[in-house]
Design an enzyme around this catalytic site. Structure first.
Site, short mmCIF file in Angstrom:
data_model
loop_
_atom_site.label_atom_id
_atom_site.label_comp_id
_atom_site.label_asym_id
_atom_site.label_seq_id
_atom_site.Cartn_x
_atom_site.Cartn_y
_atom_site.Cartn_z
N LYS A 6 0.83 -1.21 0.00
CA LYS A 6 0.00 0.00 0.00
C LYS A 6 0.87 1.26 0.00
O LYS A 6 0.65 2.19 -0.78
CB LYS A 6 -0.90 -0.02 1.25
CG LYS A 6 -1.63 1.27 1.51
CD LYS A 6 -2.70 1.48 0.49
CE LYS A 6 -3.24 2.89 0.53
NZ LYS A 6 -4.30 3.10 -0.41
N CYS B 252 -4.12 10.61 1.23
CA CYS B 252 -3.37 9.38 0.95
C CYS B 252 -1.95 9.70 0.51
O CYS B 252 -1.00 9.50 1.24
CB CYS B 252 -4.06 8.60 -0.16
SG CYS B 252 -5.82 8.39 0.13
#
Ligand code: SAJ
Length: 434
Positions: A215, A269
């Site tokens: 991720k 993010c």
């Protein structure tokens, strides 16, 4: 593993779509949030975030009775932690005199603690929140083991990152490949059974720390690539060319894919996650931290462009179009557009900002107005900060009627290719100097 009931902790941009998707795939779901406003809104059948299709999905899930909301977790077969992992606003780490941001893991910690009283043998716990490497084994497992149950033996524990793109969350949730990292292979297999309930993309099993790294690597890869595009825009300005043309030509090379420069990188993010690597290992991540600094400094580059276009900033009346962190979303978190407005105001400019996706935006220190007309009415310059479809498609003729301004500054290549000069405008573009 058989899963009839799932408890989702955190009903934000990821938790709410995830909870509703499970609920519309035959699972009973309890959605938990600590914010009473979120629960109240959902109980009224409304939603607190904007995402295409989400309202209908949540409505269907609530109406069918498969989705309920609650302030506390309750017994279930599986628990999913989807709470935010922002960084601390006022505390920084320091490596050789360079500051770096620190992950605020308090929401993940409290979610794990909230599960403790209802955790039973055989349950599955999934962490979805983007987290620094080893969070699942070093932070979450020890908290859950305070129950007396052992991770991987008595209960199953998994890290599975969400990788959905805001604006396309519902489709990507189902279609994207899903990485499931278990603290044991049995945990990963249970995670696969859970997500197989709705995921149509590939489901790939690995260990928890690899899944965490995957991720962070994805978002860091993108951040570093945007940083190089932003640096190219500065070089183009220095050497008197058009960066957009140069990128287009460079991208004809079969192995080159340069991303777009702009006012910087925002959102919760990409502008956050690379710091998790830097915090975990500052001495071996000089490239990642430099990329973050390059992107964070891009609003300053925009400021210089506006100063050049207007011959100064103090007292200038500027209409800023767009506050969101990227096109066609309403999310203002970590937005470089907001940062640019702050910088302009610090320099004495009088900015009126308009965000079409949040006409009632209320941000400290930002004068936001509810419509385009009011924003541009008395402006000397109009600054395009986000490539929203609505503002990108403004025509020279329409804008000329709405504003006395004749200086335009385009930071996102949204206004290229139109005959602005014909309507009396002078267009300045980020990364273009000729
Ligand atoms: N941006 C540029 N130039 C570009 C592309 C983006 O300046 O060429 C800027 C955008 O304007 C925005 C920021 O970068 O400010 C991030 O936008 P984005 O569309 O690249 O990504 P996010 O933050 O909306 O979503 C990302 C996605 N990750 C990747 O593409 C690797 C998404 O798949 C993740 O699920 C999401 O982060 C997340 O939740 O981590």
């Amino acid at each position: 593993m058989k899963i009839d009931k799932v408890c989702v902790l955190g009903l934000g941009y990821i938790g709410l779509p995830t909870a509703s998707t499970f609920a519309t795939h035959g699972v009973r779901v309890v959605g938990v949030d600590v914010n009473p406003h979120v629960l109240e809104t959902l109980r009224k059948g409304e939603i607190h975030i904007q995402e295409p299709g989400l309202r209908e999905l949540v409505e269907a899930a609530l109406r069918s009775g498969s989705l309920r909301v609650s302030e506390k977790p309750e017994e279930a077969d599986a628990f999913i932690i989807a709470t935010p992992t922002p960084f601390f606003q006022d505390t920084y780490g320091d490596y050789n005199g360079q500051k770096y941001k620190l992950a605020d893991m308090r929401a993940v910690t409290s979610a794990a603690e909230a599960i403790l009283p209802v955790l039973r043998k055989g349950n599955l716990v999934v962490l979805e929140s983007t987290s620094p490497p080893r969070t699942t084994v070093d932070l979450v497992a020890p908290i859950l083991e305070r129950s007396g149950l052992k991770a991987g033996a008595d209960f199953l524990l998994v890290y599975s990152p969400e990788r959905v793109l805001p604006g396309q969350i519902l489709r990507e949730l189902v279609e994207n490949a899903r990485v499931i990292g278990g603290v044991t292979p049995e945990s990963a297999a249970a995670g696969r059974d859970l997500y197989a309930l709705f995921v149509k993309g590939q489901i790939l099993q690995t260990d928890a720390t690899t899944a965490e790294m995957v991720k962070l690597m994805e978002n860091t890869y993108r951040d570093v690539n945007i940083a190089i595009a932003n640096e190219f825009s500065r070089l183009a300005d220095r050497f008197g060319i058009d960066v957009w043309e140069a990128i287009q030509l460079a991208n004809l090379h079969p192995r080159v894919k340069i991303l777009n420069p702009g006012p910087g990188v925002g959102g919760h993010c990409i502008s956050v996650d690379p710091w998790f690597f830097v915090e975990a290992a500052p001495e071996i991540t000089p490239l990642i931290s430099t990329a973050r600094r390059v992107n964070d400094a891009q609003p300053q580059f925009v400021l210089d462009l506006v100063r050049k276009a207007l011959g100064g900033l103090s007292g200038k009346r500027i209409a800023a179009l767009g506050l969101a962190y990227k096109p066609d979303v309403d999310d203002l978190r970590e937005s470089p557009a907001v940062e640019t407005v702050h910088l302009l105001q610090k320099e004495g400019a009088m900015v009126r900002a308009f965000e079409p996706f949040k006409p009632d935006a209320d941000l400290p220190g930002v004068t936001a107005v509810p419509d385009l007309e009011t924003a541009v009415k008395n402006a000397e310059a109009v600054l395009l900060l986000v490539n929203h479809t609505e503002t990108r498609s403004l025509t020279p003729g329409r804008l000329a009627k709405l504003t006395p301004a004749r200086v335009l500054i385009d930071t996102v290549n949204g206004w290229a290719g139109k005959d602005w000069a014909k309507a009396g405008f002078k267009l300045f573009r980020l990364g273009v100097n000729r």
